[in-house]
Design a protein around this motif. Sequence first.
Motif, mmCIF file in Angstrom:
data_model
loop_
_atom_site.group_PDB
_atom_site.id
_atom_site.type_symbol
_atom_site.label_atom_id
_atom_site.label_comp_id
_atom_site.label_asym_id
_atom_site.label_seq_id
_atom_site.Cartn_x
_atom_site.Cartn_y
_atom_site.Cartn_z
ATOM 1 N N THR A 1 11.071 25.580 5.650
ATOM 2 C CA THR A 1 9.859 26.088 5.017
ATOM 3 C C THR A 1 10.248 27.061 3.909
ATOM 4 O OG1 THR A 1 8.572 25.880 7.044
ATOM 5 C CG2 THR A 1 7.741 27.410 5.393
ATOM 6 N N ALA A 2 9.617 26.880 2.753
ATOM 7 C CA ALA A 2 9.770 27.815 1.641
ATOM 8 C C ALA A 2 8.493 28.630 1.561
ATOM 9 C CB ALA A 2 10.009 27.065 0.337
ATOM 10 N N MET A 3 8.608 29.928 1.767
ATOM 11 C CA MET A 3 7.460 30.815 1.680
ATOM 12 C C MET A 3 7.177 31.077 0.206
ATOM 13 S SD MET A 3 6.989 31.112 4.889
ATOM 14 C CE MET A 3 5.747 32.370 5.005
ATOM 15 N N VAL A 4 5.952 30.744 -0.239
ATOM 16 C CA VAL A 4 5.596 30.939 -1.644
ATOM 17 C C VAL A 4 4.223 31.593 -1.756
ATOM 18 C CG1 VAL A 4 6.989 28.974 -2.429
ATOM 19 C CG2 VAL A 4 4.596 28.641 -1.951
ATOM 20 N N ASN A 5 4.030 32.294 -2.839
ATOM 21 C CA ASN A 5 2.721 32.855 -3.141
ATOM 22 C C ASN A 5 1.836 31.723 -3.651
ATOM 23 O OD1 ASN A 5 3.384 35.596 -2.544
ATOM 24 N ND2 ASN A 5 4.527 35.650 -4.460
ATOM 25 N N ALA A 6 0.595 31.675 -3.184
ATOM 26 C CA ALA A 6 -0.320 30.604 -3.574
ATOM 27 C C ALA A 6 -0.493 30.532 -5.090
ATOM 28 C CB ALA A 6 -1.668 30.788 -2.882
ATOM 29 N N ALA A 7 -0.413 31.662 -5.765
ATOM 30 C CA ALA A 7 -0.553 31.691 -7.228
ATOM 31 C C ALA A 7 0.642 31.061 -7.935
ATOM 32 C CB ALA A 7 -0.732 33.128 -7.705
ATOM 33 N N ASP A 8 1.733 30.824 -7.219
ATOM 34 C CA ASP A 8 2.960 30.293 -7.810
ATOM 35 C C ASP A 8 3.120 28.788 -7.640
ATOM 36 O OD1 ASP A 8 3.718 32.783 -8.705
ATOM 37 O OD2 ASP A 8 4.983 33.213 -6.961
ATOM 38 N N ILE A 9 2.028 28.088 -7.274
ATOM 39 C CA ILE A 9 2.137 26.647 -7.078
ATOM 40 C C ILE A 9 0.845 25.971 -7.528
ATOM 41 C CG2 ILE A 9 1.387 26.700 -4.662
ATOM 42 C CD1 ILE A 9 3.733 24.608 -4.191
ATOM 43 N N GLU A 10 0.990 24.807 -8.155
ATOM 44 C CA GLU A 10 -0.144 24.021 -8.626
ATOM 45 C C GLU A 10 -0.058 22.632 -8.003
ATOM 46 O OE1 GLU A 10 0.616 24.056 -12.827
ATOM 47 O OE2 GLU A 10 -0.321 26.025 -13.096
ATOM 48 N N PHE A 11 -1.168 22.178 -7.407
ATOM 49 C CA PHE A 11 -1.215 20.875 -6.738
ATOM 50 C C PHE A 11 -2.086 19.900 -7.504
ATOM 51 C CE2 PHE A 11 -0.393 23.905 -3.304
ATOM 52 C CZ PHE A 11 0.730 23.334 -2.748
ATOM 53 N N GLU A 12 -1.749 18.619 -7.390
ATOM 54 C CA GLU A 12 -2.517 17.543 -7.990
ATOM 55 C C GLU A 12 -2.589 16.412 -6.977
ATOM 56 O OE1 GLU A 12 -1.507 14.245 -11.351
ATOM 57 O OE2 GLU A 12 -0.995 16.323 -11.840
ATOM 58 N N GLY A 13 -3.769 15.886 -6.737
ATOM 59 C CA GLY A 13 -3.947 14.778 -5.805
ATOM 60 C C GLY A 13 -4.676 15.221 -4.555
ATOM 61 N N GLU A 14 -5.203 14.257 -3.856
ATOM 62 C CA GLU A 14 -5.974 14.514 -2.643
ATOM 63 C C GLU A 14 -5.049 14.750 -1.454
ATOM 64 O OE1 GLU A 14 -8.974 12.106 0.329
ATOM 65 O OE2 GLU A 14 -8.817 11.448 -1.751
ATOM 66 N N MET A 15 -5.393 15.743 -0.634
ATOM 67 C CA MET A 15 -4.631 16.007 0.588
ATOM 68 C C MET A 15 -5.577 16.026 1.782
ATOM 69 S SD MET A 15 -1.744 18.848 -0.390
ATOM 70 C CE MET A 15 -2.524 19.784 -1.702
ATOM 71 N N ALA A 16 -5.089 15.549 2.892
ATOM 72 C CA ALA A 16 -5.807 15.652 4.163
ATOM 73 C C ALA A 16 -5.342 16.924 4.857
ATOM 74 C CB ALA A 16 -5.532 14.420 5.022
ATOM 75 N N GLU A 17 -6.080 17.334 5.883
ATOM 76 C CA GLU A 17 -5.766 18.587 6.574
ATOM 77 C C GLU A 17 -5.793 18.385 8.085
ATOM 78 O OE1 GLU A 17 -7.953 22.874 6.968
ATOM 79 O OE2 GLU A 17 -7.738 22.061 4.941
ATOM 80 N N TRP A 18 -4.902 19.099 8.750
ATOM 81 C CA TRP A 18 -4.820 19.109 10.204
ATOM 82 C C TRP A 18 -4.434 20.514 10.612
ATOM 83 C CZ3 TRP A 18 -0.445 19.922 13.392
ATOM 84 C CH2 TRP A 18 -0.626 19.620 14.746
ATOM 85 N N SER A 19 -4.852 20.958 11.796
ATOM 86 C CA SER A 19 -4.439 22.295 12.239
ATOM 87 C C SER A 19 -4.248 22.322 13.747
ATOM 88 C CB SER A 19 -5.464 23.347 11.809
ATOM 89 O OG SER A 19 -6.688 23.146 12.474
#
Length: 135
Positions: A44-62
Amino acid sequence: MTYPIQGSCQCGGVKYRLLNAPTAIIACHCKACQKLSTSAFSITAMVNAADIEFEGEMAEWSRLADSGNTNGAKFCPTCGNRIYHFNPEQPDKIKLKPANLDDTSIIKPTAHVWVSEKQDWFTIPEGVKVFDKQA
């Protein structure tokens, strides 16, 4: 290392750009991460949410973690590749699965957690922090 670094799932349906270096790289040896990675541990790479940009649809599970926190996961709905984990209580932090990066040379864990559940055959390298459970 020069940023940004590109990353994507196996089928290319989800792409992302990591704009800055992670704050930490962790190897987790818990049984849940062994199932996730189908290997001895998960990175796991811990990153700040402001430091990453996503493109495309993602599903979610928890799921509920041993700590009592919610461990959410985002993944590609087509190929199933995990992209990142998150705690809804910490929306500014993302736990990126960095094996999806085009350049994986940043994957050098500085800590190993849950070594109490580590596979016996794996030897942790010298010079990294080690925690029996969560750090």
